[in-house]
Design a protein around this motif. Structure first.
Motif, PDB file in Angstrom:
ATOM      1  N   THR A  74       4.520  -3.625  -4.382  1.00  0.00           N
ATOM      2  CA  THR A  74       5.768  -3.675  -5.090  1.00  0.00           C
ATOM      3  C   THR A  74       5.983  -2.230  -5.745  1.00  0.00           C
ATOM      4  O   THR A  74       6.992  -1.686  -5.855  1.00  0.00           O
ATOM      5  N   VAL A  75       4.834  -1.498  -6.096  1.00  0.00           N
ATOM      6  CA  VAL A  75       4.661  -0.298  -6.603  1.00  0.00           C
ATOM      7  C   VAL A  75       5.350   1.044  -5.721  1.00  0.00           C
ATOM      8  O   VAL A  75       5.839   1.694  -5.900  1.00  0.00           O
ATOM      9  N   ALA A  76       4.962   0.700  -4.549  1.00  0.00           N
ATOM     10  CA  ALA A  76       5.211   1.481  -3.414  1.00  0.00           C
ATOM     11  C   ALA A  76       6.573   1.258  -2.897  1.00  0.00           C
ATOM     12  O   ALA A  76       7.383   2.307  -2.770  1.00  0.00           O
ATOM     13  N   VAL A  90       5.284   7.846   1.302  1.00  0.00           N
ATOM     14  CA  VAL A  90       5.259   7.011   0.151  1.00  0.00           C
ATOM     15  C   VAL A  90       4.618   5.559   0.544  1.00  0.00           C
ATOM     16  O   VAL A  90       3.717   5.347  -0.016  1.00  0.00           O
ATOM     17  N   LEU A  91       4.979   4.905   1.612  1.00  0.00           N
ATOM     18  CA  LEU A  91       4.483   3.610   2.133  1.00  0.00           C
ATOM     19  C   LEU A  91       3.443   3.728   2.940  1.00  0.00           C
ATOM     20  O   LEU A  91       2.436   2.889   3.061  1.00  0.00           O
ATOM     21  N   VAL A  92       2.892   4.948   3.457  1.00  0.00           N
ATOM     22  CA  VAL A  92       1.606   5.052   4.354  1.00  0.00           C
ATOM     23  C   VAL A  92       0.857   6.036   3.508  1.00  0.00           C
ATOM     24  O   VAL A  92      -0.437   5.828   3.365  1.00  0.00           O
ATOM     25  N   GLY A  93       1.274   7.215   3.631  1.00  0.00           N
ATOM     26  CA  GLY A  93       0.309   8.263   2.962  1.00  0.00           C
ATOM     27  C   GLY A  93      -0.043   8.116   1.333  1.00  0.00           C
ATOM     28  O   GLY A  93      -0.943   8.362   0.759  1.00  0.00           O
ATOM     29  N   GLY A  94       0.908   7.491   0.673  1.00  0.00           N
ATOM     30  CA  GLY A  94       0.595   7.156  -0.825  1.00  0.00           C
ATOM     31  C   GLY A  94      -0.673   6.271  -0.902  1.00  0.00           C
ATOM     32  O   GLY A  94      -1.585   6.638  -1.579  1.00  0.00           O
ATOM     33  N   PRO A  95      -0.546   4.999  -0.259  1.00  0.00           N
ATOM     34  CA  PRO A  95      -1.767   4.260  -0.292  1.00  0.00           C
ATOM     35  C   PRO A  95      -3.158   4.799   0.230  1.00  0.00           C
ATOM     36  O   PRO A  95      -4.252   4.575  -0.570  1.00  0.00           O
ATOM     37  N   ALA A  97     -10.112   5.196   4.591  1.00  0.00           N
ATOM     38  CA  ALA A  97      -8.821   5.041   3.946  1.00  0.00           C
ATOM     39  C   ALA A  97      -7.718   5.303   4.988  1.00  0.00           C
ATOM     40  O   ALA A  97      -6.843   4.477   5.181  1.00  0.00           O
ATOM     41  N   LEU A  98      -7.625   6.225   5.856  1.00  0.00           N
ATOM     42  CA  LEU A  98      -6.685   6.572   7.057  1.00  0.00           C
ATOM     43  C   LEU A  98      -6.734   5.431   7.902  1.00  0.00           C
ATOM     44  O   LEU A  98      -5.853   4.873   8.237  1.00  0.00           O
TER      45      LEU A  98
END
Length: 309
Positions: free
Chosen positions: A31-33, A67-72, A106-107
Protein backbone atom coordinates in the motif's frame (compact mmCIF):
# COMPACT_ATOMS: atom_id res chain seq x y z
CA UNK A 1 25.71 -30.21 20.19
CA UNK A 2 25.77 -27.45 17.56
CA UNK A 3 22.69 -28.92 15.93
CA UNK A 4 20.80 -28.82 19.24
CA UNK A 5 21.84 -25.24 19.99
CA UNK A 6 20.87 -24.00 16.54
CA UNK A 7 17.58 -25.83 16.49
CA UNK A 8 16.54 -24.90 20.01
CA UNK A 9 17.68 -21.29 19.57
CA UNK A 10 15.17 -20.94 16.72
CA UNK A 11 12.43 -22.78 18.58
CA UNK A 12 12.81 -20.94 21.87
CA UNK A 13 14.24 -17.53 20.97
CA UNK A 14 13.17 -16.87 17.38
CA UNK A 15 9.56 -17.71 16.61
CA UNK A 16 8.82 -17.92 12.87
CA UNK A 17 6.07 -15.56 11.74
CA UNK A 18 2.76 -17.06 10.65
CA UNK A 19 1.21 -16.52 7.23
CA UNK A 20 -1.54 -14.08 8.38
CA UNK A 21 0.90 -11.68 10.03
CA UNK A 22 3.27 -11.86 7.08
CA UNK A 23 0.45 -11.26 4.60
CA UNK A 24 -0.71 -8.22 6.58
CA UNK A 25 2.83 -6.82 6.65
CA UNK A 26 3.21 -7.32 2.89
CA UNK A 27 -0.15 -5.66 2.29
CA UNK A 28 0.89 -2.60 4.29
CA UNK A 29 4.21 -2.40 2.46
CA UNK A 30 2.51 -2.70 -0.93
CA UNK A 31 0.00 0.00 0.00
CA UNK A 32 2.79 2.42 0.89
CA UNK A 33 4.75 1.50 -2.24
CA UNK A 34 1.74 1.92 -4.54
CA UNK A 35 0.87 5.30 -3.04
CA UNK A 36 4.46 6.44 -3.49
CA UNK A 37 4.47 5.13 -7.06
CA UNK A 38 1.25 6.97 -7.92
CA UNK A 39 2.57 10.22 -6.48
CA UNK A 40 5.85 9.87 -8.36
CA UNK A 41 3.99 9.02 -11.58
CA UNK A 42 1.76 12.08 -11.33
CA UNK A 43 4.75 14.32 -10.70
CA UNK A 44 6.59 12.67 -13.59
CA UNK A 45 3.69 13.18 -16.03
CA UNK A 46 3.35 16.82 -15.08
CA UNK A 47 7.07 17.48 -15.43
CA UNK A 48 7.60 15.52 -18.67
CA UNK A 49 4.55 16.60 -20.65
CA UNK A 50 6.76 18.01 -23.41
CA UNK A 51 8.59 14.71 -24.00
CA UNK A 52 7.56 12.08 -26.50
CA UNK A 53 5.77 8.85 -25.61
CA UNK A 54 8.90 6.68 -25.68
CA UNK A 55 10.71 8.88 -23.18
CA UNK A 56 7.69 8.99 -20.88
CA UNK A 57 7.39 5.19 -21.05
CA UNK A 58 11.08 4.74 -20.20
CA UNK A 59 10.81 7.12 -17.26
CA UNK A 60 7.65 5.40 -16.01
CA UNK A 61 9.40 2.03 -16.13
CA UNK A 62 12.38 3.44 -14.26
CA UNK A 63 10.11 4.88 -11.57
CA UNK A 64 8.33 1.52 -11.28
CA UNK A 65 11.60 -0.33 -10.75
CA UNK A 66 12.98 2.24 -8.32
CA UNK A 67 9.84 2.59 -6.19
CA UNK A 68 8.33 -0.89 -6.19
CA UNK A 69 11.58 -2.90 -6.35
CA UNK A 70 14.44 -0.71 -5.21
CA UNK A 71 12.47 0.96 -2.42
CA UNK A 72 11.71 -2.21 -0.40
CA UNK A 73 15.28 -3.46 -0.92
CA UNK A 74 16.75 -0.21 0.38
CA UNK A 75 14.38 -0.06 3.34
CA UNK A 76 15.09 -3.64 4.43
CA UNK A 77 18.84 -3.11 4.05
CA UNK A 78 18.96 0.14 6.04
CA UNK A 79 16.55 -1.06 8.75
CA UNK A 80 18.14 -4.55 9.01
CA UNK A 81 15.00 -6.39 7.97
CA UNK A 82 12.27 -4.13 9.35
CA UNK A 83 10.04 -2.51 6.76
CA UNK A 84 7.07 -0.32 7.66
CA UNK A 85 4.61 -3.22 7.51
CA UNK A 86 6.90 -5.51 9.49
CA UNK A 87 7.39 -2.86 12.16
CA UNK A 88 3.63 -2.48 12.48
CA UNK A 89 3.16 -6.26 12.82
CA UNK A 90 6.19 -6.84 15.04
CA UNK A 91 8.18 -8.85 12.48
CA UNK A 92 11.76 -8.84 11.30
CA UNK A 93 13.75 -10.53 8.54
CA UNK A 94 16.85 -12.32 9.85
CA UNK A 95 19.35 -14.81 8.49
CA UNK A 96 19.01 -18.51 9.08
CA UNK A 97 21.46 -18.25 11.97
CA UNK A 98 19.55 -15.36 13.55
CA UNK A 99 21.89 -12.56 12.46
CA UNK A 100 20.88 -9.32 10.70
CA UNK A 101 20.47 -9.37 6.93
CA UNK A 102 22.68 -7.48 4.51
CA UNK A 103 22.19 -5.96 1.06
CA UNK A 104 22.59 -9.24 -0.81
CA UNK A 105 19.86 -10.89 1.28
CA UNK A 106 17.47 -7.99 0.69
CA UNK A 107 18.36 -7.92 -3.03
CA UNK A 108 17.56 -11.60 -3.55
CA UNK A 109 14.31 -11.32 -1.58
CA UNK A 110 13.26 -8.22 -3.51
CA UNK A 111 14.01 -9.57 -6.99
CA UNK A 112 12.28 -12.88 -6.38
CA UNK A 113 9.43 -11.07 -4.65
CA UNK A 114 8.60 -9.27 -7.91
CA UNK A 115 7.71 -12.64 -9.42
CA UNK A 116 6.08 -14.43 -6.49
CA UNK A 117 4.25 -11.42 -5.03
CA UNK A 118 3.67 -8.76 -7.69
CA UNK A 119 3.28 -10.80 -10.88
CA UNK A 120 1.36 -13.71 -9.30
CA UNK A 121 -0.60 -11.58 -6.80
CA UNK A 122 1.04 -13.41 -3.91
CA UNK A 123 -0.22 -16.89 -4.82
CA UNK A 124 3.25 -18.43 -5.12
CA UNK A 125 4.36 -16.81 -1.87
CA UNK A 126 1.31 -18.10 0.02
CA UNK A 127 1.73 -21.65 -1.27
CA UNK A 128 5.44 -21.68 -0.44
CA UNK A 129 4.79 -20.35 3.08
CA UNK A 130 2.17 -23.00 3.72
CA UNK A 131 4.44 -25.79 2.49
CA UNK A 132 7.54 -24.62 4.37
CA UNK A 133 7.97 -25.80 7.96
CA UNK A 134 9.06 -22.32 9.07
CA UNK A 135 6.77 -20.34 6.79
CA UNK A 136 9.44 -19.25 4.31
CA UNK A 137 8.61 -18.13 0.80
CA UNK A 138 10.77 -18.77 -2.26
CA UNK A 139 12.72 -15.55 -1.79
CA UNK A 140 13.60 -16.53 1.79
CA UNK A 141 14.81 -19.96 0.65
CA UNK A 142 17.17 -18.53 -1.99
CA UNK A 143 18.33 -15.65 0.23
CA UNK A 144 18.82 -17.82 3.33
CA UNK A 145 16.53 -15.67 5.47
CA UNK A 146 13.63 -16.13 7.85
CA UNK A 147 10.84 -13.83 9.01
CA UNK A 148 10.47 -14.02 12.80
CA UNK A 149 8.32 -12.41 15.44
CA UNK A 150 9.88 -9.73 17.63
CA UNK A 151 6.92 -9.18 19.94
CA UNK A 152 6.65 -12.35 21.96
CA UNK A 153 4.93 -12.72 25.32
CA UNK A 154 7.41 -12.18 28.11
CA UNK A 155 7.44 -15.17 30.42
CA UNK A 156 9.05 -15.24 33.85
CA UNK A 157 12.50 -16.63 33.13
CA UNK A 158 15.85 -16.62 34.83
CA UNK A 159 14.88 -18.74 37.88
CA UNK A 160 16.83 -21.96 37.92
CA UNK A 161 15.30 -24.73 40.02
CA UNK A 162 17.68 -26.11 42.65
CA UNK A 163 18.65 -29.77 42.54
CA UNK A 164 17.20 -32.24 45.05
CA UNK A 165 18.86 -32.03 48.49
CA UNK A 166 20.20 -35.56 48.21
CA UNK A 167 22.12 -34.57 45.05
CA UNK A 168 23.75 -31.45 46.49
CA UNK A 169 27.54 -31.86 46.57
CA UNK A 170 27.48 -35.27 44.93
CA UNK A 171 29.44 -34.07 41.89
CA UNK A 172 32.08 -32.10 43.79
CA UNK A 173 34.89 -34.25 42.34
CA UNK A 174 33.58 -34.11 38.76
CA UNK A 175 35.86 -32.78 36.01
CA UNK A 176 33.90 -30.06 34.19
CA UNK A 177 36.74 -28.61 32.12
CA UNK A 178 35.73 -30.45 28.93
CA UNK A 179 32.17 -29.07 28.86
CA UNK A 180 31.99 -26.18 26.34
CA UNK A 181 30.30 -22.88 27.08
CA UNK A 182 27.64 -23.50 24.44
CA UNK A 183 26.50 -26.62 26.27
CA UNK A 184 26.34 -24.77 29.60
CA UNK A 185 24.24 -22.08 27.93
CA UNK A 186 21.85 -24.68 26.52
CA UNK A 187 21.52 -26.34 29.94
CA UNK A 188 20.82 -23.02 31.64
CA UNK A 189 18.21 -22.05 29.04
CA UNK A 190 16.49 -25.39 29.36
CA UNK A 191 16.37 -25.29 33.17
CA UNK A 192 15.03 -21.74 33.12
CA UNK A 193 12.22 -22.61 30.69
CA UNK A 194 11.44 -26.24 31.21
CA UNK A 195 8.15 -25.29 32.90
CA UNK A 196 6.96 -23.76 29.61
CA UNK A 197 7.67 -26.85 27.50
CA UNK A 198 5.54 -29.83 26.79
CA UNK A 199 6.42 -32.65 29.25
CA UNK A 200 7.45 -35.09 26.52
CA UNK A 201 9.46 -32.50 24.61
CA UNK A 202 11.09 -31.29 27.83
CA UNK A 203 12.04 -34.82 28.86
CA UNK A 204 13.59 -35.52 25.44
CA UNK A 205 15.60 -32.28 25.57
CA UNK A 206 16.80 -33.01 29.11
CA UNK A 207 17.82 -36.53 28.11
CA UNK A 208 19.86 -35.24 25.16
CA UNK A 209 21.52 -32.52 27.24
CA UNK A 210 22.30 -34.97 30.05
CA UNK A 211 23.84 -37.38 27.53
CA UNK A 212 26.04 -34.61 26.13
CA UNK A 213 27.17 -33.52 29.61
CA UNK A 214 27.85 -37.12 30.67
CA UNK A 215 29.87 -37.77 27.49
CA UNK A 216 32.16 -34.84 28.31
CA UNK A 217 32.48 -35.42 32.05
CA UNK A 218 32.58 -39.19 32.07
CA UNK A 219 29.97 -39.38 34.84
CA UNK A 220 26.46 -40.34 33.71
CA UNK A 221 23.39 -39.58 35.74
CA UNK A 222 22.94 -41.94 38.70
CA UNK A 223 20.41 -44.71 38.39
CA UNK A 224 16.89 -43.45 38.95
CA UNK A 225 17.82 -39.74 38.80
CA UNK A 226 15.77 -37.71 36.27
CA UNK A 227 17.84 -35.96 33.59
CA UNK A 228 16.60 -32.52 34.68
CA UNK A 229 17.71 -33.13 38.29
CA UNK A 230 21.11 -34.32 37.07
CA UNK A 231 21.54 -31.19 34.95
CA UNK A 232 20.51 -28.95 37.86
CA UNK A 233 23.02 -30.61 40.19
CA UNK A 234 25.89 -30.37 37.69
CA UNK A 235 25.09 -26.74 36.89
CA UNK A 236 24.96 -25.87 40.58
CA UNK A 237 28.37 -27.46 41.06
CA UNK A 238 29.80 -25.37 38.22
CA UNK A 239 28.31 -22.18 39.65
CA UNK A 240 29.76 -23.01 43.08
CA UNK A 241 33.20 -23.48 41.54
CA UNK A 242 32.93 -20.21 39.66
CA UNK A 243 31.98 -18.44 42.89
CA UNK A 244 34.95 -19.93 44.75
CA UNK A 245 37.26 -18.98 41.89
CA UNK A 246 35.92 -15.41 41.81
CA UNK A 247 35.81 -14.69 45.55
CA UNK A 248 38.54 -16.96 46.84
CA UNK A 249 38.51 -19.89 49.24
CA UNK A 250 37.90 -17.79 52.37
CA UNK A 251 34.97 -15.83 50.91
CA UNK A 252 32.47 -18.28 52.31
CA UNK A 253 33.43 -17.36 55.90
CA UNK A 254 33.99 -13.67 55.24
CA UNK A 255 37.67 -13.62 56.34
CA UNK A 256 40.91 -14.25 54.52
CA UNK A 257 43.10 -17.14 55.67
CA UNK A 258 45.95 -16.06 57.99
CA UNK A 259 49.47 -16.40 56.63
CA UNK A 260 50.84 -18.16 59.74
CA UNK A 261 52.18 -21.67 60.30
CA UNK A 262 49.59 -24.27 61.04
CA UNK A 263 51.21 -25.22 64.35
CA UNK A 264 50.92 -21.68 65.73
CA UNK A 265 47.18 -21.39 65.11
CA UNK A 266 45.15 -22.76 68.03
CA UNK A 267 42.10 -24.79 67.32
CA UNK A 268 38.73 -23.10 67.63
CA UNK A 269 35.20 -24.46 67.86
CA UNK A 270 33.40 -24.85 64.52
CA UNK A 271 31.59 -21.73 63.33
CA UNK A 272 33.75 -19.29 65.36
CA UNK A 273 36.59 -17.07 64.26
CA UNK A 274 40.11 -18.18 65.30
CA UNK A 275 41.80 -15.94 67.88
CA UNK A 276 44.44 -13.51 66.56
CA UNK A 277 47.96 -14.88 66.51
CA UNK A 278 50.89 -12.60 67.15
CA UNK A 279 53.62 -12.98 64.55
CA UNK A 280 56.38 -12.45 67.23
CA UNK A 281 56.84 -15.03 69.96
CA UNK A 282 57.04 -13.65 73.54
CA UNK A 283 60.38 -13.85 75.39
CA UNK A 284 61.03 -16.87 77.53
CA UNK A 285 60.48 -16.35 81.25
CA UNK A 286 61.28 -18.37 84.30
CA UNK A 287 58.28 -20.46 85.31
CA UNK A 288 59.11 -19.71 89.02
CA UNK A 289 58.75 -16.00 88.61
CA UNK A 290 58.69 -13.05 86.27
CA UNK A 291 62.48 -12.47 86.36
CA UNK A 292 64.69 -13.90 83.60
CA UNK A 293 66.84 -16.89 84.51
CA UNK A 294 70.24 -16.25 86.13
CA UNK A 295 73.25 -17.27 84.06
CA UNK A 296 76.44 -18.37 85.97
CA UNK A 297 79.46 -16.07 85.82
CA UNK A 298 81.60 -18.64 84.03
CA UNK A 299 79.05 -19.01 81.26
CA UNK A 300 78.52 -15.28 80.69
CA UNK A 301 79.88 -13.93 77.38
CA UNK A 302 82.93 -11.72 77.44
CA UNK A 303 82.13 -8.01 77.34
CA UNK A 304 85.64 -6.65 76.71
CA UNK A 305 85.83 -4.84 80.11
CA UNK A 306 88.36 -5.92 82.73
CA UNK A 307 87.20 -5.66 86.39
CA UNK A 308 89.38 -3.46 88.65
CA UNK A 309 92.10 -5.22 90.63
Amino acid sequence: MSELVTGEAVALELRPAKLPSRALAVLLDLTVAVVAYVVCTVVLIMSTASLDVAAQTALSLAVFVLVLVGGPIAVETLSHGRSLGKMACGLRVVRDDGGPIRFRHALVRGLIGVVEILLTLGVVACVASLVSARGRRVGDVFAGTLVVRERVPVAPAGFLPPPPPWLAGRFSELDLSAVPDGLWLAVRQYLGRMGQLDPQVGWAMADRLASDVAARTGAPAPQGVPPAAYLAAVLQERQAREARRAFGGGASQGVAPAATPAASVPSAPPGTYPPPVSPVAPPAVDPRGSRPPVVPRDERPATGFVPPA
